[in-house]
Scaffold this motif. Structure first.
Motif, PDB file in Angstrom:
ATOM      1  N   ARG A  45      37.982  45.783  28.178  1.00  0.00           N
ATOM      2  CA  ARG A  45      38.260  44.705  29.117  1.00  0.00           C
ATOM      3  C   ARG A  45      37.042  44.530  30.025  1.00  0.00           C
ATOM      4  NH1 ARG A  45      44.236  44.463  31.598  1.00  0.00           N
ATOM      5  NH2 ARG A  45      44.563  44.636  29.349  1.00  0.00           N
ATOM      6  N   GLU A  46      36.593  43.291  30.176  1.00  0.00           N
ATOM      7  CA  GLU A  46      35.401  43.022  30.966  1.00  0.00           C
ATOM      8  C   GLU A  46      35.677  42.009  32.062  1.00  0.00           C
ATOM      9  OE1 GLU A  46      32.203  41.060  28.955  1.00  0.00           O
ATOM     10  OE2 GLU A  46      33.510  39.625  27.930  1.00  0.00           O
ATOM     11  N   GLY A  47      35.026  42.186  33.191  1.00  0.00           N
ATOM     12  CA  GLY A  47      35.138  41.231  34.274  1.00  0.00           C
ATOM     13  C   GLY A  47      34.346  39.981  33.951  1.00  0.00           C
ATOM     14  N   VAL A  48      34.922  38.833  34.261  1.00  0.00           N
ATOM     15  CA  VAL A  48      34.300  37.550  33.954  1.00  0.00           C
ATOM     16  C   VAL A  48      33.827  36.860  35.232  1.00  0.00           C
ATOM     17  CG1 VAL A  48      34.748  35.262  33.022  1.00  0.00           C
ATOM     18  CG2 VAL A  48      35.663  37.263  31.859  1.00  0.00           C
ATOM     19  N   ALA A  49      34.713  36.753  36.213  1.00  0.00           N
ATOM     20  CA  ALA A  49      34.376  36.062  37.451  1.00  0.00           C
ATOM     21  C   ALA A  49      35.301  36.544  38.556  1.00  0.00           C
ATOM     22  CB  ALA A  49      34.509  34.545  37.288  1.00  0.00           C
ATOM     23  N   ALA A  50      34.799  36.524  39.778  1.00  0.00           N
ATOM     24  CA  ALA A  50      35.584  36.981  40.921  1.00  0.00           C
ATOM     25  C   ALA A  50      35.392  36.037  42.095  1.00  0.00           C
ATOM     26  CB  ALA A  50      35.166  38.400  41.316  1.00  0.00           C
ATOM     27  N   VAL A  51      36.424  35.935  42.930  1.00  0.00           N
ATOM     28  CA  VAL A  51      36.348  35.107  44.136  1.00  0.00           C
ATOM     29  C   VAL A  51      37.031  35.838  45.272  1.00  0.00           C
ATOM     30  CG1 VAL A  51      38.490  33.857  43.574  1.00  0.00           C
ATOM     31  CG2 VAL A  51      36.809  32.809  45.107  1.00  0.00           C
ATOM     32  N   ASN A  52      36.439  35.721  46.462  1.00  0.00           N
ATOM     33  CA  ASN A  52      37.047  36.300  47.649  1.00  0.00           C
ATOM     34  C   ASN A  52      37.955  35.274  48.294  1.00  0.00           C
ATOM     35  OD1 ASN A  52      35.807  38.826  47.439  1.00  0.00           O
ATOM     36  ND2 ASN A  52      33.960  38.090  48.473  1.00  0.00           N
ATOM     37  N   MET A  53      39.251  35.535  48.281  1.00  0.00           N
ATOM     38  CA  MET A  53      40.214  34.646  48.897  1.00  0.00           C
ATOM     39  C   MET A  53      39.983  34.628  50.409  1.00  0.00           C
ATOM     40  SD  MET A  53      42.142  33.568  46.399  1.00  0.00           S
ATOM     41  CE  MET A  53      43.679  33.004  47.099  1.00  0.00           C
ATOM     42  N   GLY A  54      40.068  33.470  51.012  1.00  0.00           N
ATOM     43  CA  GLY A  54      39.820  33.373  52.434  1.00  0.00           C
ATOM     44  C   GLY A  54      38.348  33.327  52.768  1.00  0.00           C
ATOM     45  N   GLY A  55      37.490  33.443  51.766  1.00  0.00           N
ATOM     46  CA  GLY A  55      36.048  33.354  51.953  1.00  0.00           C
ATOM     47  C   GLY A  55      35.485  32.354  50.973  1.00  0.00           C
ATOM     48  N   SER A  56      34.215  32.407  50.690  1.00  0.00           N
ATOM     49  CA  SER A  56      33.617  31.444  49.773  1.00  0.00           C
ATOM     50  C   SER A  56      32.779  32.100  48.690  1.00  0.00           C
ATOM     51  CB  SER A  56      32.735  30.464  50.554  1.00  0.00           C
ATOM     52  OG  SER A  56      31.697  31.164  51.223  1.00  0.00           O
ATOM     53  N   SER A  57      32.737  33.411  48.688  1.00  0.00           N
ATOM     54  CA  SER A  57      31.863  34.084  47.730  1.00  0.00           C
ATOM     55  C   SER A  57      32.471  34.109  46.337  1.00  0.00           C
ATOM     56  CB  SER A  57      31.597  35.525  48.186  1.00  0.00           C
ATOM     57  OG  SER A  57      30.931  35.539  49.427  1.00  0.00           O
ATOM     58  N   THR A  58      31.627  33.834  45.356  1.00  0.00           N
ATOM     59  CA  THR A  58      32.028  33.912  43.966  1.00  0.00           C
ATOM     60  C   THR A  58      30.989  34.723  43.192  1.00  0.00           C
ATOM     61  OG1 THR A  58      30.921  31.830  43.451  1.00  0.00           O
ATOM     62  CG2 THR A  58      33.256  31.715  44.010  1.00  0.00           C
ATOM     63  N   PHE A  59      31.433  35.336  42.113  1.00  0.00           N
ATOM     64  CA  PHE A  59      30.568  36.198  41.317  1.00  0.00           C
ATOM     65  C   PHE A  59      30.897  35.983  39.848  1.00  0.00           C
ATOM     66  CE2 PHE A  59      29.415  38.361  45.167  1.00  0.00           C
ATOM     67  CZ  PHE A  59      30.569  38.322  45.934  1.00  0.00           C
ATOM     68  N   TYR A  60      29.857  36.073  38.997  1.00  0.00           N
ATOM     69  CA  TYR A  60      30.030  35.790  37.580  1.00  0.00           C
ATOM     70  C   TYR A  60      29.329  36.831  36.725  1.00  0.00           C
ATOM     71  CZ  TYR A  60      31.492  31.197  39.196  1.00  0.00           C
ATOM     72  OH  TYR A  60      32.148  30.165  39.823  1.00  0.00           O
ATOM     73  N   ALA A  61      29.914  37.104  35.576  1.00  0.00           N
ATOM     74  CA  ALA A  61      29.218  37.875  34.558  1.00  0.00           C
ATOM     75  C   ALA A  61      28.135  36.991  33.942  1.00  0.00           C
ATOM     76  CB  ALA A  61      30.206  38.329  33.488  1.00  0.00           C
ATOM     77  N   ASP A  62      27.056  37.609  33.497  1.00  0.00           N
ATOM     78  CA  ASP A  62      25.948  36.839  32.921  1.00  0.00           C
ATOM     79  C   ASP A  62      26.392  36.007  31.729  1.00  0.00           C
ATOM     80  OD1 ASP A  62      23.384  39.395  33.477  1.00  0.00           O
ATOM     81  OD2 ASP A  62      24.198  37.837  34.796  1.00  0.00           O
ATOM     82  N   SER A  63      27.357  36.508  30.992  1.00  0.00           N
ATOM     83  CA  SER A  63      27.786  35.838  29.765  1.00  0.00           C
ATOM     84  C   SER A  63      28.464  34.488  30.025  1.00  0.00           C
ATOM     85  CB  SER A  63      28.735  36.744  28.981  1.00  0.00           C
ATOM     86  OG  SER A  63      29.859  37.097  29.774  1.00  0.00           O
TER      87      SER A  63
END
Length: 126
Positions: free
Chosen positions: A45-63
């Motif tokens: 299982r791999e992480g794809v994307a994440a978001v901080n609720m109540g904030g604006s930061s987002t993060f993505y896997a390179d793929s």
């Protein structure tokens, strides 16, 4: 009681788009990170994307950078994953998950999550 419910999976041809939704409930506040993971048959299982609720930061896997967009509607406690330019290798079961305590600073590993949804299947045919 914490609950995460995914929806929006399905089958699509390569190059197409899908939007996944994750409805979250039971958290005490918005200082949480919701992450989309995926797991293909025979793979970890791999992480794809994440978001901080109540904030604006987002993060993505390179793929998935440049193809997937994660967003949140805090009023609805819902997180979305817009997936464009889908490829056959995106085929997997997709899960949303959270640890319920902290914001993220990167896409977390699966062992970070304390709460998981039931998953939704995405099939991309070439």
């Amino acid at each position: 009681q914490v609950r995460l419910v995914e929806s929006g999976g399905g089958s699509v041809q390569a190059g197409g788009s899908l939007r996944l939704s994750c409805a979250a409930s039971g958290f005490n506040d918005n200082t949480i990170c919701i992450t989309w993971f995926r797991q293909a048959p025979g793979k970890e299982r791999e992480g794809v994307a994440a978001v901080n609720m109540g904030g604006s930061s987002t993060f993505y896997a390179d793929s998935v950078k440049g193809r997937f967009t994660i967003s949140s509607n805090n009023a609805k406690n819902t997180v979305y994953l817009q997936m464009n330019s889908l490829k056959a290798e995106d085929t997997a079961n997709y899960y949303c998950a959270a640890d319920g305590e902290n914001w993220c600073f990167e896409v977390p590993r699966a062992r970070w999550a304390k709460y998981w949804g039931q998953g939704t299947q995405v099939i991309v045919s070439s």
